[in-house]
Structure formats: structure tokens, C-alpha cells
Design an enzyme around this catalytic site. Structure first.
Site, PDB file in Angstrom:
ATOM      1  N   ARG A 303       0.858  -1.193   0.000  1.00  8.18           N
ATOM      2  CA  ARG A 303       0.000   0.000   0.000  1.00  8.18           C
ATOM      3  C   ARG A 303       0.891   1.238   0.000  1.00  8.18           C
ATOM      4  NH1 ARG A 303      -5.132  -1.733   2.830  1.00  8.18           N
ATOM      5  NH2 ARG A 303      -5.554  -3.633   1.614  1.00  8.18           N
ATOM      6  N   GLU A 305       0.645   4.164   0.843  1.00  5.67           N
ATOM      7  CA  GLU A 305      -0.002   5.243   1.591  1.00  5.67           C
ATOM      8  C   GLU A 305       1.063   6.033   2.316  1.00  5.67           C
ATOM      9  OE1 GLU A 305      -3.643   3.277   3.370  1.00  5.67           O
ATOM     10  OE2 GLU A 305      -3.287   4.971   4.738  1.00  5.67           O
ATOM     11  N   ARG A 311       0.550   2.368  13.038  1.00  8.89           N
ATOM     12  CA  ARG A 311      -0.061   1.118  12.594  1.00  8.89           C
ATOM     13  C   ARG A 311      -0.088   0.930  11.083  1.00  8.89           C
ATOM     14  NH1 ARG A 311      -6.415   1.747  13.852  1.00  8.89           N
ATOM     15  NH2 ARG A 311      -6.922   3.084  12.108  1.00  8.89           N
ATOM     16  N   HIS A 312       0.680   1.740  10.367  1.00  6.39           N
ATOM     17  CA  HIS A 312       0.712   1.562   8.913  1.00  6.39           C
ATOM     18  C   HIS A 312       2.098   1.205   8.426  1.00  6.39           C
ATOM     19  CE1 HIS A 312      -3.100   3.947   8.899  1.00  6.39           C
ATOM     20  NE2 HIS A 312      -3.375   3.078   7.958  1.00  6.39           N
ATOM     21  N   GLU A 454      -9.061  -1.504  14.162  1.00  4.39           N
ATOM     22  CA  GLU A 454      -9.611  -2.348  13.112  1.00  4.39           C
ATOM     23  C   GLU A 454      -8.578  -3.346  12.621  1.00  4.39           C
ATOM     24  OE1 GLU A 454     -10.760  -0.282   9.461  1.00  4.39           O
ATOM     25  OE2 GLU A 454      -9.958  -2.115   8.537  1.00  4.39           O
ATOM     26  N   SER A 457     -11.535  -5.822   7.416  1.00  6.16           N
ATOM     27  CA  SER A 457     -12.641  -5.169   6.747  1.00  6.16           C
ATOM     28  C   SER A 457     -13.155  -6.171   5.738  1.00  6.16           C
ATOM     29  CB  SER A 457     -12.122  -3.920   6.032  1.00  6.16           C
ATOM     30  OG  SER A 457     -13.085  -2.929   6.023  1.00  6.16           O
ATOM     31  N   ARG A 505      -0.427  -6.517  12.345  1.00  9.56           N
ATOM     32  CA  ARG A 505      -1.349  -5.793  13.207  1.00  9.56           C
ATOM     33  C   ARG A 505      -1.970  -6.720  14.243  1.00  9.56           C
ATOM     34  NH1 ARG A 505      -5.639  -1.280  11.017  1.00  9.56           N
ATOM     35  NH2 ARG A 505      -3.895  -0.250   9.986  1.00  9.56           N
TER      36      ARG A 505
END
Lengths: 531, 173
Positions: A303, A305, A311-312, A454, A457, A505
Site C-alpha cells: 500500500r 499510503e 499502525r501503517h 480495526e 474489513s 497488526r
């Protein structure tokens, strides 16, 4: 300088020289005397050293192990050094964790992974003074082979993992020497944060750890964390295989961004470009359309991002599930929650040592969950938040602080760290989510949370090509780019649902840690590309 | 702001006739023009006057010591709480929290004007606190919840939600 001064100086000179000269001579004499003393001492030491080293062949630095010979020697692991082996003479290979010399004795702490044992070399029948000196000068982290007798101890050695025994060393050889200056000290790296500040002792900050990851990974805490992580992966696989799932491998170099164009890495692919997969979503679904019914895959997820949060990561390991169901997507939700519960149970039963080791440095509450898993509807969650004073609309997405607060409220009300939030508003979900048949504003989608964050998903997917086209258009997606995806549903597709979790995670949240880089061996984020 | 407080206070004290106030100065200090020409200036002065008018002098304290404590907290309200800068906020909350550790009310173990005006004064601070902070300043939250539910006190201010159980275990986060 005036002429007078110069004259004065030269006039003084003869007198000065004698004074200065005397001083100089004195100093030189002192220096020479000291040098002579030193040399005499060195000579004496050398003599001492050469003098009668009866243990000369019981210690030393081994030549580099180039597989020159096959030694039929059994090496005992540190963790197996227990009182049962008392009085046995055994060989151990381990690292030097610490060493402390005191006159005629040298205490070493030997370490192998999470386990440490004390070893003693004392001047006596087996060891000479030179041997003790040799042992005391060995650098930390060097790998050594020792032959020793296991001895029971009267008083427990609190600072080691093997508390009931001690090794009395008879032979000691260095297999691989470490450079003396370590980039970080392992005792510092294992010290809990609070202690460091109070007693003025150092702790190691995260960047230093990550830059010298190889050393950092040797600490007992890191060893425990990654053994537990390996357990998560294994329990995931085992549970799903037992449920009749098939493990698949999906391609990571793909032609179109699966989740949305923004956060995707581009790679050059011969004359064109391609993308690194953001999730195995499309391929999981195609496998279902290919009649594999229940599939899972474990593989990297990329990813792009630009998020620098706790947490990323830009690359992480995704554990993804996809399952065809008969009549209702809750069949899948139940299967996923049961898998998670089996993982939690397995970790609790088989990895207590590891959990305790991690808690020594990072204390946290044990992970709690309910059976069957708690499932709340999105509306209920919003109501709980509103009752606690949060202002939000019924169809708004949950912000991260609200997610965390809801986690706290759920923990307080139901006493569980793991729960499912079902029936999210349709507007905040991706285009391939199946809308709720009874209320068009909601969807058959769900998120799962651990300790208020989370981890999964998921949703029932749209398996009808026409509805999928409508939903894609509604979201303004270029139909050309997802033509192959839509086509896979045109020749009979079973109703299906699924979801994916991140390995790092889940490990982080299960152990109650606070930064995902602690549970990723060689983490990747916008600012880090090595090691 | 002060004017609304005073009208709420009137309702709280059971005074039937709403009084007309004016304000003076930049800070809009309330002024009550008396019939005999003298003017009462300042929130605390007017509030005390209203208490006497309503014949509820006990709200100012029963003993000399209690009266002094009430005056102290009324002054605290005006001098420290009103218009306090952001960095002062935590200091005030800490002080109040510590003071209220073993007290139900601010003064003399009975409900006084000090409680009413302090409630009006810190409402805007408490309403902004996150749940975690409300738990940190547990004594203020307890006292605040008690006062805001006291019959007749809360008029112009929205209620602040206070959870019955701790959601953040002590010592974590």
C-alpha cells in the site's frame, strides 16, 4: 616585540636555559624511567604468560569453521540445561551475553535465543590464570563452544532463565568473534521504557533498533514476538485447512489497481508499467468463481499510503479469506470469527512463555474475547457513542478516535477485546460491497476490531455482473479498467463473502504493543527501505 | 455570558421578577442599577445581592469560616477561571481536582453559591474534555455531574454526559 624585549630574552636565555633546561631534563628523565618501568612490567607479564600455562590447549580461538571436519559431538541447547543434567559433562554453543571477571574467577552469562545460563571459569585443575584472563577478555555477542559440567545451585540465579543450574567450564573456544563495539547494547534494548528514565540507564530508541535490526532481533523480547507471529500464521493455516479451505497463491504484479488508484506502487514492466497488488481481492473472488468454494492466501500486500503512523506499513503480510456461502453472509462471518477465536486460543495455550517474555518489557492486559464472538450492528455502535457524548451522524464513517472509544465502551460493557461491527453504511464502503436488501443505505459489510483497532474489513461481494457495473458507475470508476473483473461474474458466480487481516497488526494488538514496527521484522514505511 | 448566568441564577433562587442589567467596560462586567441610585458592579457582587434578596443567605455559608471559603471560591472563579489562557487550563483543573478529592461541595459540605457559579464558570471547559480527560480529573467530573443535576441549577447550559463506569483503566494510556 621591541628590541629591548628581544635583547632581554636573549639575555635571559642562558639563565633560562639552565632553569628550563633543568626542568626539561628532569621531565625527560621521568619519562624514560616510566617507560623502562612499563617495559619491565610487560616483560614480566609476558614471562608470566608464557610461564607454565598448563591449560594452553583447553581454550583459544578456533580457526574459521569451513566444514573441515565432521565432529561427532552433541551440543546441548541452553534451554535444556536443567537439574536433571547435574554432574554431566556436556558441550554448549551459545553467545556471550555478559562477562565479569573477579580475580581468579570469571562469570559468563551465555545466551541462546530466549534462554540464558550462568557459566563459571575459575583458576583450578582445569583452568589456568591465562585461561581465565582469556575468557574475561572475550567480546560480548561472540559465539563460543564450551565444555562444562552442569552443577546444581543452592540459591536460584534470578537473572538467568535457567535458574537452577550453573556451568563449570573446562574448555572454552571461540567459534565466531564479535567486534568489541556493538551498535546497541542488548540489556538496554530489553529494558522497559519507564525504568530507563528513572534509574538513568539507557533504553534504545526505535530508529536505532531498526537500523541495526540484526542485533535487535537477538533480544529475548524480539525472539518471543516473532515466534508468536509465526504461531499466528501457523494457526491461521491449520484452522482453515481443518475447515476445508484451500490455500492459493495470487499474483502480486497486476495490471490494474484493485482498491483504488491512489495508494498503489507502480513498477516498470518491460515496455509498459504494472502495479504491485494492494490486496488479493480480485483473485480470491475469481477463485470462488472457479469453484474452489473456500480459499485463503498468505502473502505480501503493498500500500503506497504516505501515512507515518504507529499502525501503517507500506508492505505487510495479508492473511486473506474468501468463501462461497449458501443463503446468508453471516455463515462467512461466523467462520471468520471462529478462525480468529481458534487463533487466540492457540496462542494462549501454546505461547505463554513468549507472551510473558514480551510482557516483561511491554506490560499489558491479557487479551480477552467472548465465545461466541460479540457482534454489534453499526447502529448500536453509533448509539453507544452518542450516549457517551460523541456527536456524529448515523451514516458517518467511524473516525479512528471514535473507533478507539467504541472499543473502550465495548470493553467496559461486554468485557471483550475482540468484536464485530456489522452492517456498515453503504456510502463508506468500496464499490463491490453488496447493499443491504432491507435498507439501501446500509450494506452487508463488517469490520472486526481488536483492542479498539480495526483488523479486518470484509463484506458480501456483489456477484452479479450487472449490479456490479451499476455500483462501479455510481462510484465513478472507469469500467474499462475493471472489465476482466466484471467479466469473471458473467458465467455463473456463487454468492460469496470474505475479509483479510494483517499479520503484523494482529500480533501487535494481541500482545498489546503500540507500534507495528515492533512486529514487522524488516518494516517498510514511507521513510524506511533498509535493512 | 454573565447576564445569562445571572438570569439562570435568578431562576435557581426562585426570584420571580427578572431584573434588568446593564454592562460596563470592554469585559462586559454586569451592572445592577439599584432603586436608591447606588449601582452594584460585578458578577459576584450582584450574585450575592440576589441571594440576600431571595432570603437564601445560607447559600453564602453558615459559619464565618464557611463564608470566607465561599468568597474565596467566588474570587477564584472570577480571577482564575474567567478568561484563563489555554496553558493555565490544566493547572486550574489539577488544582480543583485535588481540592475536590475529599469534598462533596466546594465549601462547608453544603451546597452554596460557590458551587453554582463555579459550575457556570467551568462548564465550557468540561464540555470540551475528552472522556479520557474526564476520567483523569475524576473528582471534578463527579462534583460537576452532581451540581448539574442539582434541582434548579442547570438552565441555560447543555448537560454534559458523564459515564457511570470508568472506560479507561487507570495507569494505561
Amino acid at each position: 616585540m621591541t628590541k629591548e624585549n628581544v635583547q632581554g630574552a636573549s639575555e635571559e636565555e642562558p639563565q633560562g636555559q639552565s632553569k628550563k633546561g633543568l626542568k626539561k631534563q628532569q621531565k625527560e628523565a621521568e619519562k624514560a624511567a616510566k617507560k623502562a618501568e612499563k617495559q619491565a612490567k610487560l616483560a614480566a607479564d609476558q614471562q608470566e604468560a608464557d610461564e607454565d600455562d598448563f591449560a594452553k590447549d583447553r581454550y583459544g580461538v578456533c580457526p574459521m569453521v569451513q566444514s573441515r571436519q565432521k565432529l561427532d559431538r552433541a551440543l546441548v541447547r541452553v534451554q535444556d540445561l536443567t537439574p536433571e543434567k547435574a554432574e554431566q559433562q556436556i558441550w554448549v554453543r551459545a553467545r556471550i551475553h555478559t562477562s565479569r571477571a573477579k580475580g581468579k574467577q570469571c562469570f559468563l552469562v551465555l545466551r541462546h535465543q530466549q534462554f540464558t545460563v550462568q557459566a563459571l571459569i575459575a583458576v583450578g585443575d582445569h583452568a589456568s590464570k591465562q585461561m581465565v584472563k582469556f575468557a574475561a577478555n572475550l567480546t560480548k555477542e561472540s559465539i563460543i563452544d564450551v565444555e562444562a559440567v552442569v552443577k546444581k545451585v543452592d540459591q536460584k540465579i534470578e537473572s538467568c532463565s535457567q535458574q537452577d543450574v550453573e556451568l563449570h567450564v573446562e574448555r572454552i573456544f571461540v567459534i565466531s568473534q564479535s567486534e568489541p563495539r556493538l551498535p546497541l547494547q542488548l540489556e538496554d534494548a530489553v529494558r522497559p521504557e519507564g525504568d530507563g528514565d528513572e534509574e538513568g540507564r539507557a533504553t534504545v530508541n526505535q530508529d536505532t533498533r531498526l537500523d541495526n535490526r540484526v542485533i535487535d532481533l537477538r533480544t529475548t523480547t524480539s525472539q518471543a514476538i516473532f515466534r508468536l507471529q509465526s504461531g499466528v500464521c501457523q494457526l491461521f493455516r491449520d484452522t482453515l485447512i481443518n475447515k476445508g479451505f484451500v490455500e492459493i497463491q495470487t499474483p502480486k504484479i497486476i495490471s490494474a489497481a484493485s482498491e483504488g488508484g491512489a495508494n498503489v506502487f507502480t513498477v516498470s514492466y518491460f515496455k509498459t508499467s504494472a502495479y504491485l497488488a494492494q490486496s488479493p481481492q480480485l483473485y480470491k473472488q475469481m477463485c470462488i468463481c472457479a469453484d474452489f468454494d473456500k480459499v485463503f492466501c498468505v502473502g505480501p500486500v503493498f500500500r503506497a499510503e504516505d501515512s507515518n503512523t504507529h499502525r501503517h506499513l507500506t508492505e505487510f503480510v495479508g492473511l486473506d479469506i474468501e468463501m462461497a456461502f449458501n443463503y446468508h453472509y453471516h455463515e462467512v462471518v461466523d467462520s471468520i470469527t471462529d478462525t480468529m477465536v481458534q487463533i487466540f486460543k492457540g496462542l494462549h495455550d501454546r505461547f505463554q512463555t513468549e507472551i510473558q517474555t514480551v510482557n516483561k518489557q511491554y506490560p499489558s492486559e491479557p487479551f480477552k474475547f467472548l465465545e461466541p464472538t460479540l457482534r454489534l450492528e453499526y447502529k448500536e455502535g453509533v448509539a453507544m457513542l452518542k450516549a457517551a457524548g460523541v456527536e456524529m451522524g448515523d451514516e458517518d464513517d467511524l473516525s479512528t478516535p471514535n473507533e478507539k472509544l467504541l472499543g473502550r465502551l465495548v470493553k467496559e460493557k461486554y468485557d471483550t477485546d475482540f468484536y464485530v461491527l456489522d452492517k456498515y453504511p453503504l456510502a463508506v464502503r468500496p464499490f463491490y460491497t453488496m447493499p443491504d436488501p432491507n435498507n439501501p443505505k446500509y450494506s452487508n459489510s463488517y469490520d472486526m476490531f481488536m483492542r479498539g483497532e480495526e483488523i479486518l474489513s470484509g463484506a458480501q461481494r456483489v456477484h452479479d455482473a450487472q449490479l456490479l457495473t451499476e455500483r462501479a458507475m455510481h462510484h465513478g470508476i472507469d469500467l474499462e479498467k475493471i472489465k476482466a473483473y466484471i467479466d469473471s461474474f458473467r458465467y455463473g458466480a456463487p454468492p460469496h463473502a470474505g475479509g483479510g487481516i494483517g499479520l503484523e497488526r494482529v500480533t501487535m494488538l494481541y500482545l498489546g504493543l503500540h507500534n507495528i514496527r515492533q512486529t514487522s521484522m524488516f518494516p517498510r514505511d514511507p521513510k524506511r527501505l533498509t535493512p | 455570558m454573565a447576564l445569562r448566568e445571572l438570569s439562570s441564577l435568578e431562576k435557581c433562587l426562585g426570584l420571580k421578577k427578572p431584573t434588568k442589567y446593564s454592562t460596563q467596560g470592554e469585559r462586559k462586567v454586569p451592572v445592577l442599577q439599584n432603586n436608591n441610585g447606588a449601582a452594584l458592579v460585578g458578577l459576584v457582587t450582584i450574585a450575592s445581592h440576589l441571594v440576600h434578596e431571595a432570603k437564601k443567605a445560607e447559600l453564602l455559608g453558615n459559619s464565618a469560616e464557611d463564608r470566607a471559603v465561599v468568597q474565596q471560591w467566588l474570587e477564584y472563579r472570577i480571577a482564575r477561571v474567567d478568561n484563563c489562557p489555554k496553558d493555565e487550563l490544566k493547572v486550574i483543573l489539577k488544582e480543583l481536582n485535588q481540592y475536590l478529592g475529599d469534598k462533596v461541595y466546594l465549601a462547608g459540605n453544603v451546597f452554596t453559591l460557590a458551587d453554582i457559579l463555579m459550575y457556570y464558570g467551568i462548564h465550557h471547559i468540561v464540555v470540551e474534555l475528552a472522556i479520557q480527560e474526564k476520567e483523569r480529573f475524576l473528582n471534578i467530573t463527579r462534583w460537576f455531574d452532581h451540581i448539574q443535576h442539582y434541582p434548579g441549577v442547570r438552565h441555560h447550559l447543555p448537560p454534559v454526559v458523564v459515564l457511570r463506569n470508568r472506560v479507561y483503566p487507570s495507569g494505561h494510556h
